[in-house]
Motif scaffolding. Structure first.
Motif, PDB file in Angstrom:
ATOM      1  N   THR A  52       0.834  -1.204   0.000  1.00  0.00           N
ATOM      2  CA  THR A  52       0.000   0.000   0.000  1.00  0.00           C
ATOM      3  C   THR A  52       0.868   1.253   0.000  1.00  0.00           C
ATOM      4  OG1 THR A  52      -1.752  -1.156   1.190  1.00  0.00           O
ATOM      5  CG2 THR A  52      -1.797   1.245   1.249  1.00  0.00           C
ATOM      6  N   PHE A  53       1.864   1.286   0.870  1.00  0.00           N
ATOM      7  CA  PHE A  53       2.733   2.454   0.964  1.00  0.00           C
ATOM      8  C   PHE A  53       3.550   2.629  -0.317  1.00  0.00           C
ATOM      9  CE2 PHE A  53       6.426   4.924   2.168  1.00  0.00           C
ATOM     10  CZ  PHE A  53       5.843   5.946   2.900  1.00  0.00           C
ATOM     11  N   PHE A  54       4.148   1.540  -0.812  1.00  0.00           N
ATOM     12  CA  PHE A  54       4.973   1.637  -2.015  1.00  0.00           C
ATOM     13  C   PHE A  54       4.157   2.082  -3.219  1.00  0.00           C
ATOM     14  CE2 PHE A  54       6.808  -0.202  -5.885  1.00  0.00           C
ATOM     15  CZ  PHE A  54       8.021   0.474  -5.891  1.00  0.00           C
ATOM     16  N   VAL A  95      11.558   3.313  -3.145  1.00  0.00           N
ATOM     17  CA  VAL A  95      11.987   2.109  -2.424  1.00  0.00           C
ATOM     18  C   VAL A  95      12.579   2.479  -1.063  1.00  0.00           C
ATOM     19  CG1 VAL A  95      13.661   0.203  -2.434  1.00  0.00           C
ATOM     20  CG2 VAL A  95      12.311   0.693  -4.476  1.00  0.00           C
ATOM     21  N   ILE A  96      13.432   3.488  -1.029  1.00  0.00           N
ATOM     22  CA  ILE A  96      14.064   3.892   0.228  1.00  0.00           C
ATOM     23  C   ILE A  96      13.015   4.381   1.232  1.00  0.00           C
ATOM     24  CG2 ILE A  96      15.570   5.646   1.264  1.00  0.00           C
ATOM     25  CD1 ILE A  96      17.328   5.332  -1.292  1.00  0.00           C
ATOM     26  N   LYS A  97      12.079   5.186   0.782  1.00  0.00           N
ATOM     27  CA  LYS A  97      11.028   5.674   1.697  1.00  0.00           C
ATOM     28  C   LYS A  97      10.173   4.518   2.212  1.00  0.00           C
ATOM     29  CE  LYS A  97       9.160   9.599   1.354  1.00  0.00           C
ATOM     30  NZ  LYS A  97       8.827  10.977   1.352  1.00  0.00           N
ATOM     31  N   THR A  98       9.893   3.546   1.358  1.00  0.00           N
ATOM     32  CA  THR A  98       9.108   2.384   1.780  1.00  0.00           C
ATOM     33  C   THR A  98       9.860   1.581   2.831  1.00  0.00           C
ATOM     34  OG1 THR A  98       8.050   2.276  -0.384  1.00  0.00           O
ATOM     35  CG2 THR A  98       7.919   0.300   0.989  1.00  0.00           C
ATOM     36  N   GLU A  99      11.143   1.342   2.605  1.00  0.00           N
ATOM     37  CA  GLU A  99      11.939   0.597   3.578  1.00  0.00           C
ATOM     38  C   GLU A  99      12.027   1.340   4.915  1.00  0.00           C
ATOM     39  OE1 GLU A  99      13.238  -2.537   3.533  1.00  0.00           O
ATOM     40  OE2 GLU A  99      12.093  -2.714   1.667  1.00  0.00           O
ATOM     41  N   GLN A 100      12.150   2.650   4.871  1.00  0.00           N
ATOM     42  CA  GLN A 100      12.179   3.428   6.109  1.00  0.00           C
ATOM     43  C   GLN A 100      10.867   3.293   6.877  1.00  0.00           C
ATOM     44  OE1 GLN A 100      13.122   7.320   4.603  1.00  0.00           O
ATOM     45  NE2 GLN A 100      15.324   7.049   4.895  1.00  0.00           N
ATOM     46  N   GLU A 101       9.753   3.340   6.177  1.00  0.00           N
ATOM     47  CA  GLU A 101       8.446   3.203   6.842  1.00  0.00           C
ATOM     48  C   GLU A 101       8.247   1.799   7.394  1.00  0.00           C
ATOM     49  OE1 GLU A 101       5.910   5.391   7.649  1.00  0.00           O
ATOM     50  OE2 GLU A 101       7.484   6.818   7.143  1.00  0.00           O
ATOM     51  N   ILE A 102       8.710   0.792   6.673  1.00  0.00           N
ATOM     52  CA  ILE A 102       8.606  -0.587   7.176  1.00  0.00           C
ATOM     53  C   ILE A 102       9.408  -0.712   8.466  1.00  0.00           C
ATOM     54  CG2 ILE A 102       9.257  -2.986   6.741  1.00  0.00           C
ATOM     55  CD1 ILE A 102       8.634  -2.450   3.766  1.00  0.00           C
ATOM     56  N   ASN A 103      10.637  -0.207   8.467  1.00  0.00           N
ATOM     57  CA  ASN A 103      11.479  -0.291   9.665  1.00  0.00           C
ATOM     58  C   ASN A 103      10.928   0.532  10.818  1.00  0.00           C
ATOM     59  OD1 ASN A 103      13.324  -2.050   8.505  1.00  0.00           O
ATOM     60  ND2 ASN A 103      14.520  -0.386   7.632  1.00  0.00           N
ATOM     61  N   LYS A 104      10.232   1.609  10.519  1.00  0.00           N
ATOM     62  CA  LYS A 104       9.633   2.431  11.559  1.00  0.00           C
ATOM     63  C   LYS A 104       8.403   1.746  12.176  1.00  0.00           C
ATOM     64  CE  LYS A 104       8.860   6.641  10.262  1.00  0.00           C
ATOM     65  NZ  LYS A 104       8.221   7.897   9.809  1.00  0.00           N
ATOM     66  N   ASN A 105       7.672   0.971  11.387  1.00  0.00           N
ATOM     67  CA  ASN A 105       6.413   0.392  11.850  1.00  0.00           C
ATOM     68  C   ASN A 105       6.481  -1.078  12.250  1.00  0.00           C
ATOM     69  OD1 ASN A 105       4.206   2.486  11.479  1.00  0.00           O
ATOM     70  ND2 ASN A 105       5.341   2.646   9.565  1.00  0.00           N
ATOM     71  N   PHE A 106       7.553  -1.789  11.864  1.00  0.00           N
ATOM     72  CA  PHE A 106       7.667  -3.216  12.178  1.00  0.00           C
ATOM     73  C   PHE A 106       9.063  -3.520  12.702  1.00  0.00           C
ATOM     74  CE2 PHE A 106       4.392  -2.898   8.964  1.00  0.00           C
ATOM     75  CZ  PHE A 106       3.390  -3.707   9.468  1.00  0.00           C
TER      76      PHE A 106
END
Length: 114
Positions: A52-54, A95-106
């Motif tokens: 969804t975020f990506f 991709v970088i923003k998605t990975e940052q959000e994944i690491n922030k939320n999980f």
């Protein structure tokens, strides 16, 4: 080659893929289609969040990429690597923003952070 054809074949194709991804996003974890990394394929919550975020980021940055490349094509007399660089940069940012959000939320185990 006409600069507008070049831009449409590179940046336009990226934008088309982002629209396809937006309207036909993957519903279940699979190894063929979607935002697939080892972490996103750990569980369904990460998979849904990441895709969804990506999708939102990909659509936004591919539209910016297409607009910037079209402006560049109208200004420049000859284009070589510039539209490809703009396309790669926009994809990398998404991709970088998605990975940052994944690491922030999980966390590393795939559990939602509080």
């Amino acid at each position: 080659m006409n600069p507008f054809y070049y831009v449409l074949s590179v940046n336009g194709l990226l934008f088309l893929f982002s629209l396809i991804f937006r309207f036909f996003s993957p519903k279940k974890i699979n190894s063929i289609y979607g935002y697939r990394t080892n972490k996103t394929m750990k569980n369904d919550a990460i998979w849904q969040f990441a895709n969804t975020f990506f999708t939102k980021e990909f659509l936004k940055y591919s539209a910016v990429s297409l607009a910037a490349a079209l402006i560049l094509a109208s200004i420049a007399k000859e284009l070589t690597w510039q539209p490809m660089a703009i396309m790669l940069l926009s994809l990398a940012v998404a991709v970088i923003k998605t990975e940052q959000e994944i690491n922030k939320n999980f966390d590393e185990e795939g559990k939602k952070r509080k």
